[in-house]
Design an enzyme around this catalytic site. Sequence first.
Site, mmCIF file in Angstrom:
data_model
loop_
_atom_site.group_PDB
_atom_site.id
_atom_site.type_symbol
_atom_site.label_atom_id
_atom_site.label_comp_id
_atom_site.label_asym_id
_atom_site.label_seq_id
_atom_site.Cartn_x
_atom_site.Cartn_y
_atom_site.Cartn_z
ATOM 1 N N ASP A 31 40.797 39.054 -22.400
ATOM 2 C CA ASP A 31 41.520 38.397 -23.119
ATOM 3 C C ASP A 31 42.971 38.158 -23.053
ATOM 4 O OD1 ASP A 31 40.434 37.614 -26.723
ATOM 5 O OD2 ASP A 31 42.943 37.751 -25.889
ATOM 6 N N ASN A 92 42.786 24.233 -22.977
ATOM 7 C CA ASN A 92 42.274 25.598 -23.296
ATOM 8 C C ASN A 92 41.057 25.372 -23.462
ATOM 9 O OD1 ASN A 92 42.884 27.729 -23.251
ATOM 10 N ND2 ASN A 92 43.290 27.918 -25.920
ATOM 11 N N THR A 117 31.480 24.725 -32.933
ATOM 12 C CA THR A 117 32.018 24.493 -34.004
ATOM 13 C C THR A 117 31.098 23.673 -34.762
ATOM 14 O OG1 THR A 117 34.007 23.691 -35.301
ATOM 15 C CG2 THR A 117 33.693 23.000 -33.738
ATOM 16 N N TYR A 141 40.087 19.311 -31.503
ATOM 17 C CA TYR A 141 39.121 20.292 -31.494
ATOM 18 C C TYR A 141 38.308 20.824 -31.631
ATOM 19 C CZ TYR A 141 37.275 24.799 -33.407
ATOM 20 O OH TYR A 141 36.934 26.007 -33.701
ATOM 21 N N ASP A 282 39.457 16.077 -43.608
ATOM 22 C CA ASP A 282 38.514 17.820 -44.700
ATOM 23 C C ASP A 282 37.400 17.015 -45.160
ATOM 24 O OD1 ASP A 282 39.431 20.257 -44.336
ATOM 25 O OD2 ASP A 282 40.590 20.157 -46.203
HETATM 26 N N1 UDP Z 1 41.853 25.198 -48.127
HETATM 27 C C1 UDP Z 1 42.613 25.248 -49.272
HETATM 28 N N2 UDP Z 1 43.337 25.587 -49.466
HETATM 29 C C2 UDP Z 1 44.134 26.631 -48.048
HETATM 30 C C3 UDP Z 1 42.907 26.586 -47.203
HETATM 31 C C4 UDP Z 1 41.994 26.086 -47.317
HETATM 32 O O1 UDP Z 1 42.208 24.585 -51.009
HETATM 33 O O2 UDP Z 1 45.204 27.339 -48.224
HETATM 34 C C5 UDP Z 1 40.168 24.510 -48.337
HETATM 35 C C6 UDP Z 1 39.932 23.779 -47.629
HETATM 36 O O3 UDP Z 1 40.503 22.450 -47.821
HETATM 37 C C7 UDP Z 1 38.530 23.242 -47.105
HETATM 38 C C8 UDP Z 1 38.482 24.609 -47.901
HETATM 39 O O4 UDP Z 1 39.772 25.791 -48.313
HETATM 40 O O5 UDP Z 1 37.587 22.887 -48.039
HETATM 41 C C9 UDP Z 1 37.978 25.799 -46.434
HETATM 42 O O6 UDP Z 1 39.196 25.713 -45.654
HETATM 43 P P1 UDP Z 1 39.199 26.821 -44.363
HETATM 44 O O7 UDP Z 1 40.613 25.905 -43.693
HETATM 45 O O8 UDP Z 1 39.041 27.937 -44.712
HETATM 46 O O9 UDP Z 1 38.213 25.941 -43.544
HETATM 47 P P2 UDP Z 1 37.473 24.777 -42.743
HETATM 48 O O10 UDP Z 1 37.018 24.335 -44.016
HETATM 49 O O11 UDP Z 1 39.036 23.890 -42.140
HETATM 50 O O12 UDP Z 1 37.111 24.800 -41.647
#
Ligand code: UDP
Length: 331
Positions: A31, A92, A117, A141, A282
């Site tokens: 790491d 990376n 992922t 990503y 999202d």
């Molecule tokens: N989310 C939210 N507020 C925050 C962070 C995340 O509403 O401050 C929501 C985000 O839109 C998603 C869910 O929580 O629907 C999970 O987000 P996270 O970033 O934890 O993981 P991801 O699904 O992006 O991998």
Amino acid sequence: MRVLVTGGAGYIGSVVVEELVRGGHQVVVYDNLSKGHSAAVDPAATLVRGDLRDRDTLRATLQAERIEAVVHMAADSLVGESVQRPDKYYDNNVGAGLSLLAAMVECGVQRLVFSSTAAVYGEPAKQPIEESDPTVPTNPYGETKLAFERALPWYERAFGLHTASLRYFNAAGASERCGEVHDPETHLIPLVLQAAAGVRPEVTVFGDDYPTPDGTCIRDYIHVVDLAQAHVLALGAVADRSCIYNLGCGGAGYSVRQVIEAAGRITGREIPLRIGPRRAGDPAVLVASSARIQSELGWQPRLGELDVIVASAWQWMKKFPGGYRRSASAA
Ligand code: UDP
């Protein structure tokens, strides 16, 4: 086995190391500590501070430690950042990954477990998502993780590498020793718990107008210990074949509101929230079918209840209120 874990000082990596040690493996963590924490590394493992692009150190480590298998978790993993800095993500997640593969080929290491992922699926056409569904990433990503995944069958054909790509859904929760601490923190559960602890004034809900029962996004949260155990099983599977597995708990998933309610129940505190706009990129719902790894490797999520996941994250946060920095200096 003698296993090298790249990114083994990170959130998920440190728990994978714990589970490998528990499974009787000898573990070397590789790491660069750009994001990881040396205090997160299991004391039974050896920590080598090195970068994947530093082929000499990498090769020397593989040889000196007589490594037989690699779990590759070192990566950049922020969707938003990846859109701003695709160069960093290609460098990376693809470039450094290919450097690792080259060193493995040179040193005759033929087993690899790769942390992939759900972002490889992009905006999925159906739920739950199966491994055979189309992969159409919507950000660098997911694109870079998929690019690396797609290199693997070619390395298998040419060099005999056997690989497992594990497509994580939403890793969350903590083990006794290891929990989630990022800077900046972007993940929902730690943010909600920080709001509960008063470290943050409120949590912002990214949109409440999605086509879901309560209007907020639904995700498939998987306890980091369940996730880590899948790596130990996958390491056995890559003895003689390659595979791709989704890793989530399935079912209906949980909405952002349900996560906030669970945190309120568990902490006994009022969680101040604000409804904000949607976050770009999202999808409304992301839920895994993990039927394939369940039937082929006998993996089962044992800690999949939302309250169990959130409670473990809360316990960890109370035990290590300053994250690893505080706990390390206190030790
Ligand atoms: N989310 C939210 N507020 C925050 C962070 C995340 O509403 O401050 C929501 C985000 O839109 C998603 C869910 O929580 O629907 C999970 O987000 P996270 O970033 O934890 O993981 P991801 O699904 O992006 O991998």
